[in-house]
Motif scaffolding. Structure first.
Motif, short mmCIF file in Angstrom:
data_model
loop_
_atom_site.label_atom_id
_atom_site.label_comp_id
_atom_site.label_asym_id
_atom_site.label_seq_id
_atom_site.Cartn_x
_atom_site.Cartn_y
_atom_site.Cartn_z
N LEU A 121 -5.11 20.98 -54.00
CA LEU A 121 -5.33 19.88 -53.06
C LEU A 121 -5.76 18.62 -53.81
CD1 LEU A 121 -5.51 18.76 -50.20
CD2 LEU A 121 -7.85 19.65 -50.08
N LEU A 122 -6.62 18.77 -54.81
CA LEU A 122 -7.03 17.60 -55.59
C LEU A 122 -5.83 16.96 -56.28
CD1 LEU A 122 -10.38 18.74 -57.26
CD2 LEU A 122 -10.04 17.47 -55.13
N GLU A 123 -4.92 17.77 -56.78
CA GLU A 123 -3.70 17.24 -57.40
C GLU A 123 -2.85 16.51 -56.38
OE1 GLU A 123 -1.68 20.49 -59.20
OE2 GLU A 123 -3.21 20.82 -60.76
N HIS A 124 -2.76 17.06 -55.17
CA HIS A 124 -1.94 16.45 -54.13
C HIS A 124 -2.52 15.11 -53.68
CE1 HIS A 124 0.92 16.21 -50.87
NE2 HIS A 124 -0.05 16.12 -49.98
N LEU A 125 -3.84 15.00 -53.63
CA LEU A 125 -4.46 13.75 -53.21
C LEU A 125 -4.06 12.59 -54.12
CD1 LEU A 125 -8.10 14.84 -52.23
CD2 LEU A 125 -6.15 14.39 -50.72
N ALA A 126 -3.76 12.89 -55.38
CA ALA A 126 -3.35 11.85 -56.31
C ALA A 126 -1.98 11.29 -55.95
CB ALA A 126 -3.34 12.39 -57.74
N ARG A 127 -1.20 12.02 -55.15
CA ARG A 127 0.15 11.58 -54.77
C ARG A 127 0.18 10.93 -53.39
NH1 ARG A 127 1.05 16.62 -57.32
NH2 ARG A 127 1.15 17.75 -55.34
N VAL A 128 -0.95 10.89 -52.70
CA VAL A 128 -1.02 10.31 -51.36
C VAL A 128 -2.02 9.15 -51.39
CG1 VAL A 128 -1.59 10.73 -48.93
CG2 VAL A 128 -0.55 12.55 -50.31
N HIS A 129 -1.61 7.99 -50.90
CA HIS A 129 -2.52 6.84 -50.91
C HIS A 129 -3.72 7.14 -50.01
CE1 HIS A 129 -4.09 2.77 -50.30
NE2 HIS A 129 -3.48 2.47 -51.42
N PRO A 130 -4.93 6.77 -50.45
CA PRO A 130 -6.12 7.05 -49.64
C PRO A 130 -6.06 6.50 -48.22
CG PRO A 130 -6.78 6.44 -51.86
CD PRO A 130 -5.29 6.24 -51.78
N SER A 131 -5.26 5.47 -47.99
CA SER A 131 -5.13 4.94 -46.63
C SER A 131 -4.47 5.95 -45.69
CB SER A 131 -4.31 3.65 -46.64
OG SER A 131 -2.96 3.90 -47.03
N ARG A 132 -3.84 6.99 -46.27
CA ARG A 132 -3.13 7.98 -45.46
C ARG A 132 -3.91 9.29 -45.31
NH1 ARG A 132 2.68 7.15 -48.58
NH2 ARG A 132 2.98 4.95 -48.00
N TYR A 133 -5.11 9.35 -45.85
CA TYR A 133 -5.86 10.60 -45.78
C TYR A 133 -6.20 10.99 -44.34
CZ TYR A 133 -6.52 10.56 -50.88
OH TYR A 133 -6.33 10.57 -52.24
N GLY A 134 -6.40 10.00 -43.49
CA GLY A 134 -6.64 10.30 -42.08
C GLY A 134 -5.42 10.96 -41.47
N ALA A 135 -4.25 10.37 -41.73
CA ALA A 135 -3.00 10.93 -41.21
C ALA A 135 -2.72 12.29 -41.82
CB ALA A 135 -1.85 9.97 -41.49
N LEU A 136 -3.19 12.51 -43.05
CA LEU A 136 -2.99 13.80 -43.71
C LEU A 136 -3.61 14.94 -42.89
CD1 LEU A 136 -1.96 14.98 -46.52
CD2 LEU A 136 -4.36 14.87 -47.23
N THR A 137 -4.65 14.62 -42.15
CA THR A 137 -5.36 15.65 -41.37
C THR A 137 -5.03 15.60 -39.89
OG1 THR A 137 -7.30 14.23 -41.02
CG2 THR A 137 -7.26 15.57 -43.02
N ASP A 138 -4.01 14.85 -39.50
CA ASP A 138 -3.63 14.79 -38.08
C ASP A 138 -3.39 16.19 -37.53
OD1 ASP A 138 -3.80 12.07 -37.91
OD2 ASP A 138 -1.64 11.68 -37.93
N GLY A 139 -4.02 16.50 -36.41
CA GLY A 139 -3.81 17.78 -35.75
C GLY A 139 -4.53 18.95 -36.37
N VAL A 140 -5.22 18.73 -37.49
CA VAL A 140 -5.92 19.82 -38.17
C VAL A 140 -7.30 20.00 -37.53
CG1 VAL A 140 -6.92 20.61 -40.35
CG2 VAL A 140 -4.69 19.47 -40.32
N ARG A 141 -7.61 21.20 -37.13
CA ARG A 141 -8.87 21.47 -36.44
C ARG A 141 -9.92 22.10 -37.35
NH1 ARG A 141 -7.24 24.37 -30.91
NH2 ARG A 141 -9.51 24.27 -30.66
N ALA A 142 -9.51 22.55 -38.50
CA ALA A 142 -10.44 23.09 -39.51
C ALA A 142 -9.74 23.08 -40.86
CB ALA A 142 -10.89 24.50 -39.16
N VAL A 143 -10.46 22.73 -41.90
CA VAL A 143 -9.92 22.74 -43.27
C VAL A 143 -10.54 23.91 -44.01
CG1 VAL A 143 -9.96 21.54 -45.48
CG2 VAL A 143 -9.38 20.30 -43.40
N CYS A 144 -9.68 24.81 -44.51
CA CYS A 144 -10.13 25.98 -45.25
C CYS A 144 -9.68 25.84 -46.71
CB CYS A 144 -9.56 27.26 -44.64
SG CYS A 144 -10.09 27.53 -42.91
N LEU A 145 -10.62 25.99 -47.63
CA LEU A 145 -10.36 25.76 -49.04
C LEU A 145 -10.80 26.97 -49.85
CD1 LEU A 145 -11.77 22.13 -49.27
CD2 LEU A 145 -9.36 22.78 -49.10
N THR A 146 -9.95 27.41 -50.75
CA THR A 146 -10.31 28.49 -51.66
C THR A 146 -10.51 27.94 -53.07
OG1 THR A 146 -7.97 29.00 -52.08
CG2 THR A 146 -9.08 30.23 -50.32
#
Length: 381
Positions: free
Chosen positions: A280-305
């Motif tokens: 996920l950290l690697e992917h964030l480098a490819r998405v502009h921070p202005s889109r991080y809100g849209a990145l989570t559209d419809g997501v009701r919980a974030v699960c990270l391993t």
């Protein structure tokens, strides 16, 4: 009505008695998303985020040991009342897109055109800023609320002149987390605010510390007023003392769970995402921070391993933005690996972005606490 499991379903039948219900579809992956956000969405979303949609001055609970908190509420209520006045309504006065075709709203009398909320993280500055937005007696289209990053993104999407035209008919512009660590962006936004003040727009802001200005986790009003250059005379600083309310009197955050527990909870929770933290950290480098809100559209919980220490400062700052967007949207975060207070190195926590990292830890810890019921509901506890 019954239906067959969809592709990617994690179950081949109904759960037996005593088993937790299993979500019909597999969790989504944030790493598979590359959202694009049109300019009109940036404008439309300049309102308090979901977490602060229902806050009001009356729901702010001042610490009885911190009189500055009660004083700040009183000053802001008076400031909001002063932004009232008749304004045009109805179809003939409706604003066209980007603020075109609408007469400017009547402005307040001469005097301080802005307030600056000065205090440490977790004292409720965003709560108060959003309460000011809600209390200002003007229709939503005449008020704007956003972070400093969102405002600079708006300028990037619309251009400077169009942004001035878009916002100059507003009664109030609220800027949360004014960034003082990027001189270029600070000058850009200061120039924008100067144009808006000339147009009669009232301003309210909170800010981050400058690099090297640690101040025990607090801001310095003098830094803010100096960095916004000619606008300092338009702001009244309001000092807000206190402890981080997110953890005041609350139990310790739950310890990280195991990979299997997180995965099971992700599959059992409708609308959950499931990602490996380093990926996920690697992917964030490819998405502009202005889109991080849209990145989570419809997501009701974030699960990270496999949560690990953040490897470098650029990655850390991107994670801070994601943490802010998740917190704004009240998205629980369930994780395995290291606890969130070990995300950032000691060097990072002593550096110029110290305040941002402590805010991220504070918010992620609160979201981890919110995620605890997901494990219990999945039967993975």
């Amino acid at each position: 009505m019954s239906s067959s499991p969809s592709a990617g379903s994690s179950t081949t039948g109904s759960p037996t008695a005593g088993e937790a219900p299993i979500a019909e579809a597999a969790p989504v992956s944030l790493c598979s998303r590359e959202p694009h956000v049109p300019a009109d969405r940036l404008v439309a979303e300049m309102v308090p985020p979901p977490r602060f949609d229902s806050v009001r001055f009356s729901t702010y609970l001042p610490d009885p040991n911190q009189p500055s908190q009660t004083e700040a509420v009183q000053v802001l209520e008076t400031f909001a009342a002063g932004l009232g006045g008749a304004h045009a309504v109805g179809g003939s006065a409706r604003r066209g897109f980007f603020g075109l075709g609408r007469p400017k709203a009547p402005k307040t009398p001469p005097g301080p055109r802005g307030v600056y909320l000065d205090g440490g993280y977790g004292v409720g500055k965003t709560h108060l800023l959003a309460s000011l937005w809600h209390a200002t007696p003007a229709e939503p289209s005449l008020k704007a609320f956003g972070t400093f990053v969102e405002l600079t993104n708006l300028v990037g999407a619309l251009g400077f002149q169009q942004t001035v035209q878009t916002l100059s008919g507003h009664r109030l512009l609220c800027i949360d987390e004014f960034e003082l660590d990027d001189p270029g962006d600070t000058v850009l936004v200061s120039t924008l605010l100067g144009k808006l003040v000339d147009a009669g727009v009232a301003l309210a802001a909170t800010s981050n510390t400058l690099p090297g200005k640690l101040g025990e986790g607090r801001f310095a009003a003098a830094d803010f007023l100096r960095e916004i250059q000619g606008l300092s005379a338009h702001f009244r600083p309001l000092r807000i003392d206190g402890e981080d309310y997110r953890h005041r009197g609350l139990p310790e955050a739950p310890a990280p769970y195991g990979d299997e527990q997180v995965t099971k909870a992700a599959y059992a929770t409708e609308g959950a995402s499931l990602d490996d933290f380093p990926r996920l950290l690697e992917h964030l480098a490819r998405v502009h921070p202005s889109r991080y809100g849209a990145l989570t559209d419809g997501v009701r919980a974030v699960c990270l391993t496999d949560v690990q220490p953040v490897p470098d400062q650029s990655t850390a700052l991107r994670l801070v933005v994601l943490a802010d967007r998740l917190y704004d949207r009240e998205v629980p975060v369930l994780a395995s690996g290291l606890p969130f207070d070990q995300l950032f190195s000691e060097e990072m926590l002593k550096g110029g972005y110290r305040k941002k990292y402590f805010r991220a830890i504070s918010r992620l810890t609160a979201l981890a606490r919110d995620a605890k019921p997901l494990v219990e509901a999945s039967g993975a506890a």
